[in-house]
Every structure is written in structure tokens, then in C-alpha cells.
Design a protein around this motif. Structure first.
Motif, short mmCIF file in Angstrom:
data_model
loop_
_atom_site.label_atom_id
_atom_site.label_comp_id
_atom_site.label_asym_id
_atom_site.label_seq_id
_atom_site.Cartn_x
_atom_site.Cartn_y
_atom_site.Cartn_z
N ASN A 1 -12.61 -18.53 8.95
CA ASN A 1 -12.05 -17.37 8.73
C ASN A 1 -10.67 -17.07 9.37
O ASN A 1 -10.46 -15.78 9.49
CB ASN A 1 -13.11 -16.33 9.14
N ARG A 2 -9.96 -17.90 10.05
CA ARG A 2 -8.57 -17.74 10.48
C ARG A 2 -8.01 -18.89 10.51
O ARG A 2 -8.42 -20.01 10.48
CB ARG A 2 -8.91 -17.10 11.77
N LEU A 3 -6.62 -18.76 10.86
CA LEU A 3 -5.55 -19.56 11.40
C LEU A 3 -5.48 -19.62 12.81
O LEU A 3 -5.52 -18.43 13.22
CB LEU A 3 -4.25 -19.50 10.66
N GLU A 4 -5.46 -20.66 13.54
CA GLU A 4 -5.12 -20.43 15.01
C GLU A 4 -3.93 -21.44 15.26
O GLU A 4 -3.83 -22.50 15.29
CB GLU A 4 -6.44 -21.03 15.83
N MET B 1 -13.17 -13.97 11.48
CA MET B 1 -12.46 -12.77 11.27
C MET B 1 -12.28 -12.45 9.77
O MET B 1 -11.78 -13.24 9.13
CB MET B 1 -10.80 -13.05 11.83
N ASN B 2 -12.61 -11.13 9.49
CA ASN B 2 -12.33 -10.90 8.01
C ASN B 2 -11.34 -9.69 8.10
O ASN B 2 -10.93 -9.04 9.14
CB ASN B 2 -13.76 -10.27 7.50
N GLY C 1 -1.03 -20.90 4.18
CA GLY C 1 -0.36 -20.44 5.33
C GLY C 1 -0.42 -21.42 6.31
O GLY C 1 0.35 -21.42 7.19
N LEU C 2 -1.55 -22.16 6.49
CA LEU C 2 -1.46 -23.30 7.57
C LEU C 2 -0.60 -24.25 7.28
O LEU C 2 0.23 -24.69 8.34
CB LEU C 2 -3.04 -23.93 7.32
N LEU D 1 -8.01 -14.81 7.89
CA LEU D 1 -7.97 -15.11 6.30
C LEU D 1 -9.22 -15.72 6.05
O LEU D 1 -9.75 -16.87 6.69
CB LEU D 1 -6.91 -16.20 6.15
N THR D 2 -9.97 -15.29 4.84
CA THR D 2 -11.09 -15.88 4.58
C THR D 2 -11.12 -16.55 3.09
O THR D 2 -12.09 -17.55 2.66
CB THR D 2 -12.15 -14.60 4.36
N ALA D 3 -10.10 -16.30 2.31
CA ALA D 3 -9.74 -17.06 1.06
C ALA D 3 -9.24 -18.52 1.52
O ALA D 3 -8.06 -18.49 2.13
CB ALA D 3 -9.02 -16.21 0.04
N MET D 4 -9.81 -19.53 1.03
CA MET D 4 -9.38 -20.82 1.32
C MET D 4 -8.14 -21.24 0.74
O MET D 4 -7.24 -21.83 1.76
CB MET D 4 -10.51 -22.08 0.98
#
Length: 396
Positions: free
Chosen positions: A233-236, A1-2, A146-147, A137-140
Motif C-alpha cells: 500500500n505504499r512506496l518507501e 496506507m490508503n 512510481g517505484l 498507493l494501493t493500485a499496483m
């Protein structure tokens, strides 16, 4: 996801893309579970089976707008509901087999070897329904900040969403029986320090056989992407019980998005790696213990705050969170989206309301059957609103 490109006319960052994986039970209007996932998935585009055919799943596409996500959540459900009506079946609330039978597995695909492994290893502990929330989210660095914050606050999302106090026609003593019975895999997950730490850890688990594949990582919150663990590209968010009310689901999602934004905007203040007095091993243990406590008592649970380990009631902590995100919610136009959370704090989540009705003498079957009716009425009302000014006012 971008993330979508930011409009040139605003200084406010764009909302994150988000999407949902929604698992639902099927059955009769009296609450009896009747499986039909293989037939439904074959007949209806966008639905997939789970290993046990009593529940099935649909996934909404990435979309930043909360109003649009309301439509995306409702459309597959209403399509599925029409198909079920032809078979005198409906959708059921809750995240466990409230009226049974958890004593046996009902395979959706008997020829699937991975399903063989699931049944033989876990049995019906995995036969649950839930909703997974994906935030793009795409920036690590922001993704892992956030994770970490969501991992340390996942118990609060479970406290808001708990909807599984019954199993096999009996009261379990928990508010989220689903989370207590579901086999977290691997059993211990660190607080990831970076993308590299996550990649190394994942490769080790696969080499040791504690995970069968990259999907076999069942925890409260995880990184995700099409080429995980490398391309993310995302948090789940996986901890939430099934939230039957789409508006409440969007409110929980908005709270999670705002918390991720805080960690992104000011990691020194909101990333537990930087802002906590506890070390990372303590934080991982604290988060897991909080998750179990929230599964047992949800909003009434005594949790420990990630900043310093101080005990705090889940309901009070959530009120604190809502105060902390209020300015950011206003800036993003999300104040009306998170407003339904106040009613949950005042009136209790679905599990607490169900248990209250049961204490007042209602049978579990009567409670579930009434909630089946409420789900239909709620969907009809929301479907009539989607795309209207009323829906836009509701969701910002």
C-alpha cells in the motif's frame, strides 16, 4: 496506507497519504554521541530502538496534508527533546557518527537474536541515521510505475539530503558517507516489471537466504505494506540522509510525490519501463551507479539520465525536475512546499555547507555543536508557527 477519498467539489486528485520514519542520534550539546534508545523507547510512546542504542526512531502516522505532517514531525521530537534535557542530552544532526566511535557496536537489546545477526554480519556499518519517506498507493500499476521512476531518480533525493561528510572526527571524502557504508541488501535489485515480478523475486531471495525476512530488503526505494510482498500500500524511499529541517524534508517529499504523480498520469512519458531507451538491466545498473556518485559528490555529481544514459550534473537535473513538476505543483497547491529546494540548489545541502565551513578552518566538533543549536532554534520557531496562517502559507 490508503489514499483519502477525493472531495466531491474538486477535479484535482487528492494528495497521497504520506508518513515518515525518522532516525536520530542522541548525545551532548558538544556533539558527542551518547546512546539511550532503550530507556527513551520505554519511557516515551511512539519511539522504537535500533540495534545500536545510539540512535532511535519515531514514525509519523499517514496524513495527506503537508501542514499537518509538519506538526506530526515536530511533536515527537519536542517530546523526546524534553525527556533528553532532563539527562543533559539533546538531538544530534547528521547521518553518521560524526565524532565517533564507529569502532564498536553498542547494543540496545543484547537478547535480540536478529540484532545478533545484524551486529555479526554488518557491524557498525548500519549505525546510521536517516529518514524514510512513505507515499501511499494501493493500485499496483501506478505503484510500480512510481517505484521505477523514483528508483531511477533516487540519487537526486540523496543529493538534496546529503548530511554525512564526517565519521569518527574526520572528513570522509564523501557527502553521504552513510549511503556508501550502509550494506545494501541484496546487493543487486532488478527494476521490477510488475507486482508479480516483485513477489517472485522476493520469494527467491528468502529461499536463498540472501534476506533474513521481508524487512531485510535494504535498497534505495522499495514497495511496502503490512503483508509484503503480497499486500502492498505504499512506496518507501530509503535513500535520504537525515534531514534536520522538517520544512526541507517536506519539500523533498513533495518533489517525490509530484514525480510519482507524473508516472501515474502519463506512464508512456514518465515510467522508465516505457520511456527509456535503455533496457531494464541497464536501468538498474545506472540507478545504482548514480546513487554511489551522488553519495560521493551530491549536487556536484555527474549522473546519467535514465532516458538515454546521457551524462548530466545532479544540480542541473534537479532544476529540470523542478521545471517539469511546476504545473502539477501549482495544480496541487504545492508550489510553496517545494520552494525550499531552490535554496539548496543555490547554497548547497547540509554536507556541502559543513565541508565549506571545515575548509575555512572550523573543527568538526564546532560545526556539529553549532548545528545542534540551530536544530533547537529551528524547532522552536516551527512549533510556534504550526497551525497558524504562517504555517499554512509555508506549506500550502
Amino acid at each position: 496506507m490508503n489514499q483519502p477519498d477525493a472531495p466531491q467539489t474538486t477535479t484535482v486528485a487528492p494528495l497521497l497519504l504520506k508518513g515518515f520514519e525518522v532516525e536520530l542520534y542522541t548525545g551532548r550539546r558538544d556533539g558527542t554521541v551518547v546512546g539511550c534508545s532503550a530507556e527513551a523507547a520505554a519511557a516515551l510512546q511512539g519511539f522504537v530502538t535500533e540495534p545500536d542504542h545510539r540512535n532511535l526512531e519515531y514514525i509519523t502516522p499517514p496524513e495527506a496534508s503537508y501542514a499537518r505532517q509538519l506538526s506530526l514531525l515536530l511533536e515527537p521530537r519536542r517530546r523526546l527533546r524534553r525527556w533528553l534535557q532532563q539527562r543533559d542530552l539533546t538531538l544530534l544532526p547528521g547521518s553518521t557518527l560524526s565524532l565517533g566511535d564507529s569502532g564498536h557496536f553498542e547494543r540496545s537489546d543484547p537478547a535480540n537474536p536478529y540484532h545478533d545477526y545484524i551486529e555479526q554480519t554488518y557491524g557498525t556499518r548500519v549505525v546510521t541515521a536517516s529518514v524514510h519517506i512513505n507515499l501511499g498507493l494501493t493500485a499496483m500499476e501506478p505503484l510500480f510505475a512510481g517505484l521505477r521512476l523514483l528508483r531511477c531518480e533516487a540519487s537526486l533525493l540523496l543529493a538534496l539530503s546529503a548530511s554525512s561528510p564526517f565519521l569518527d572526527g574526520a572528513v570522509t571524502g564523501a557527502h553521504s558517507q552513510r549511503w556508501l557504508q550502509f550494506p545494501l541488501t541484496p546487493a543487486e535489485v532488478p527494476l521490477f516489471l510488475s507486482h508479480g515480478h516483485y513477489v517472485d523475486w522476493m520469494e527467491q531471495q528468502l529461499q536463498r537466504g540472501t534476506m533474513q525476512n521481508v524487512r531485510h530488503f535494504w535498497t534505495s526505494v522499495r514497495p511496502n505494506g503490512e503483508d509484503r510482498p503480497y499486500g502492498l500500500n505504499r512506496l518507501e524511499i530509503r535513500i535520504c540522509d537525515l534531514v534536520s529541517d522538517p520544512v526541507l524534508l517536506l519539500a523533498i517529499t513533495a518533489l517525490a510525490e509530484l514525480r510519482v504523480r507524473l508516472a501515474q498520469n502519463d506512464p508512456e512519458q514518465w515510467d522508465p519501463l516505457r520511456a527509456s531507451r535503455l533496457d531494464t538491466d541497464e536501468l538498474a545498473r545506472l540507478a545504482d551507479a548514480n546513487d554511489r556518485a551522488a553519495a560521493r559528490s551530491s549536487l556536484d555529481a555527474t549522473l546519467r539520465h535514465w532516458r538515454d544514459g546521457t551524462p548530466i550534473q545532479a544540480r542541473a537535473w534537479l532544476r529540470q525536475l523542478l521545471e517539469e513538476v511546476a504545473p502539477l505543483a501549482a495544480a496541487f497547491g504545492l508550489t510553496p512546499v517545494i520552494e525550499p529546494l531552490e535554496a539548496v540548489l543555490e547554497q548547497g545541502n547540509q554536507a556541502m555547507r559543513w565541508l565549506g565551513r571545515h575548509r575555512n578552518g572550523e573543527t568538526i566538533r564546532a560545526i556539529v555543536a553549532d548545528e545542534v543549536r540551530v536544530m533547537v532554534e529551528q524547532e522552536d520557531e516551527l512549533a510556534a508557527m504550526t497551525g497558524t496562517d504562517a504555517a499554512l502559507g509555508l506549506l500550502g
